[in-house]
Design an enzyme around this catalytic site. Sequence first.
Site, PDB file in Angstrom:
ATOM      1  N   MET A  30     -24.281  36.546 -14.981  1.00 41.40           N
ATOM      2  CA  MET A  30     -25.297  36.488 -16.030  1.00 41.40           C
ATOM      3  C   MET A  30     -25.941  35.099 -16.017  1.00 41.40           C
ATOM      4  O   MET A  30     -26.498  34.648 -17.022  1.00 41.40           O
ATOM      5  CB  MET A  30     -24.677  36.790 -17.404  1.00 41.40           C
ATOM      6  CG  MET A  30     -24.083  38.202 -17.462  1.00 41.40           C
ATOM      7  SD  MET A  30     -24.009  38.888 -19.126  1.00 41.40           S
ATOM      8  CE  MET A  30     -22.920  37.736 -19.929  1.00 41.40           C
ATOM      9  N   GLY A  31     -25.873  34.412 -14.874  1.00 43.40           N
ATOM     10  CA  GLY A  31     -26.449  33.076 -14.762  1.00 43.40           C
ATOM     11  C   GLY A  31     -25.582  32.042 -15.446  1.00 43.40           C
ATOM     12  O   GLY A  31     -24.391  32.267 -15.669  1.00 43.40           O
ATOM     13  N   LEU A  33     -24.533  29.230 -14.247  1.00 41.21           N
ATOM     14  CA  LEU A  33     -23.461  29.174 -13.245  1.00 41.21           C
ATOM     15  C   LEU A  33     -22.641  27.884 -13.326  1.00 41.21           C
ATOM     16  O   LEU A  33     -23.172  26.819 -13.614  1.00 41.21           O
ATOM     17  CB  LEU A  33     -24.073  29.299 -11.846  1.00 41.21           C
ATOM     18  CG  LEU A  33     -24.911  30.570 -11.619  1.00 41.21           C
ATOM     19  CD1 LEU A  33     -25.478  30.582 -10.201  1.00 41.21           C
ATOM     20  CD2 LEU A  33     -24.113  31.825 -11.883  1.00 41.21           C
ATOM     21  N   HIS A  37     -18.120  30.494 -10.826  1.00 46.14           N
ATOM     22  CA  HIS A  37     -18.990  31.438 -10.106  1.00 46.14           C
ATOM     23  C   HIS A  37     -19.069  31.055  -8.625  1.00 46.14           C
ATOM     24  O   HIS A  37     -19.063  31.914  -7.743  1.00 46.14           O
ATOM     25  CB  HIS A  37     -20.413  31.399 -10.668  1.00 46.14           C
ATOM     26  CG  HIS A  37     -20.531  31.867 -12.081  1.00 46.14           C
ATOM     27  ND1 HIS A  37     -20.745  31.002 -13.129  1.00 46.14           N
ATOM     28  CD2 HIS A  37     -20.469  33.109 -12.617  1.00 46.14           C
ATOM     29  CE1 HIS A  37     -20.828  31.694 -14.255  1.00 46.14           C
ATOM     30  NE2 HIS A  37     -20.652  32.968 -13.983  1.00 46.14           N
ATOM     31  N   GLY A 147     -14.194  37.462 -11.319  1.00 46.10           N
ATOM     32  CA  GLY A 147     -13.193  36.445 -11.632  1.00 46.10           C
ATOM     33  C   GLY A 147     -12.003  37.004 -12.405  1.00 46.10           C
ATOM     34  O   GLY A 147     -12.158  37.875 -13.260  1.00 46.10           O
TER      35      GLY A 147
HETATM   36  O1  PAF Z   1     -18.591  38.601 -15.889  1.00 51.61           O
HETATM   37  C1  PAF Z   1     -19.831  38.606 -16.099  1.00 51.61           C
HETATM   38  O2  PAF Z   1     -20.526  37.595 -15.958  1.00 51.61           O
HETATM   39  C2  PAF Z   1     -20.501  39.896 -16.567  1.00 51.61           C
HETATM   40  O3  PAF Z   1     -19.666  40.617 -17.424  1.00 51.61           O
HETATM   41  C3  PAF Z   1     -20.988  40.789 -15.409  1.00 51.61           C
HETATM   42  C4  PAF Z   1     -19.838  41.270 -14.545  1.00 51.61           C
HETATM   43  C5  PAF Z   1     -21.983  40.012 -14.559  1.00 51.61           C
HETATM   44  C6  PAF Z   1     -21.700  42.027 -15.962  1.00 51.61           C
HETATM   45  O4  PAF Z   1     -22.808  41.676 -16.740  1.00 51.61           O
END
Ligand code: PAF
Length: 282
Positions: A30-31, A33, A37, A147
Site C-alpha cells: 500500500m506504498g 515503503l 517492504h 511479510g
Molecule cells: O500488507 C499490506 O500492505 C496489505 O494488506 C496488502 C497485502 C498490500 C493488501 O492491500
Amino acid sequence: MIICKTKKDIRDALARIKNSHRTVGFVPTMGSLHEGHLSLVKIARENADIMVASIFVNPLQFGPNEDFDTYPRQFEEDAAVLKSQGCDLLFAPTRDSIFPSNFSTQVTVSQITENHCGVSRPAFFGGIATIVTKLLMILAPDIAVFGEKDYQQLAMIRRLVRDLDIDTQIIGGPTVREEDGLAMSSRNNYLSKEERKIAPSLYRELSNVSDELTKTQKNWMGLKPTLESNLLKAGFSSIDYVDLVDATSLELMNQPNRAGRLLAAAWIGKTRLIDNVAVMGM
Ligand code: PAF
C-alpha cells in the site's frame, strides 16, 4: 522500471514476460515503503526472474473510523525506491479501475480470520482477501511475498490460495526490526517521541515469553497474565489480544507441543501495534 496504471498495460507487459518463459515474483504493497517492504522485494528477486510490485491503498481493508484518508501516500518517493531496488514493473491502478461503483463481490476466508485481529477489525480480512484475490488474478505471478509481521494476513492468504486453487506460491518474509526490536511498520510514524520509547517492549516481552515457553514447556495460560501486566507496566494503554496459536492453523494452543506463534496487538495512545514471534514446539 515500467509503471503500469491500467490492468491492460500490466497484463500486456506480463504476457510478454511469460511468453519468454521468465518467472514472475510479486510484492503487493500500500506504498509508504520501508526496509520491511524492501526485504520482501529482495526475496521476490531471488526467487523469480522478474520482480513486480503494486502500490494500491485498498479502501476495503479500512474500517469506518480507521486511517484510510490519512494513510501516508508518497507515490514518487516509493516508485524511486522500488526502481533502485531492481523492481522491473510497478502496477499502480486507480481506485475506480479496481473497484468500479457497482462492485459487489467480497472474498471471505472463514475460521482463520475470526479471532485475533478479526475481532476488533471486522472488515479488515475480507477487504484484504478481496484485493489480494484480484491482484493475483490480474497478475498471475509465479510467487508472491508477504511479510510475517502481519502473521494472520499471511496465514489467511496461504489458506485462500490453497482453497481457491490459485497457482501462485506464497512466501513469508521474516519481520524486519529497528535496532531496538520494534517491528517496522508504516504506522510507526504515528508514535510520539515518548510512545516510540515504549513501543519496543512489545517485542521484548513476547520474546521473553517465547523463550520461557520453549525452554520450560510451561502452560501458556500460566504466563499470559504476567505478559499482559508487563505490557501495561511498560506503558501500553490497552491490549487487544495476546494469544498462543498453532503456527499454521492459528488455532489457540495452551501447551507448546508443536510449532506455535505468539500473536499480539496492543495500543499506545491512538496507535495500535501488532507483532508476533515463533515458539518452537517440542
Ligand atoms: O500488507 C499490506 O500492505 C496489505 O494488506 C496488502 C497485502 C498490500 C493488501 O492491500
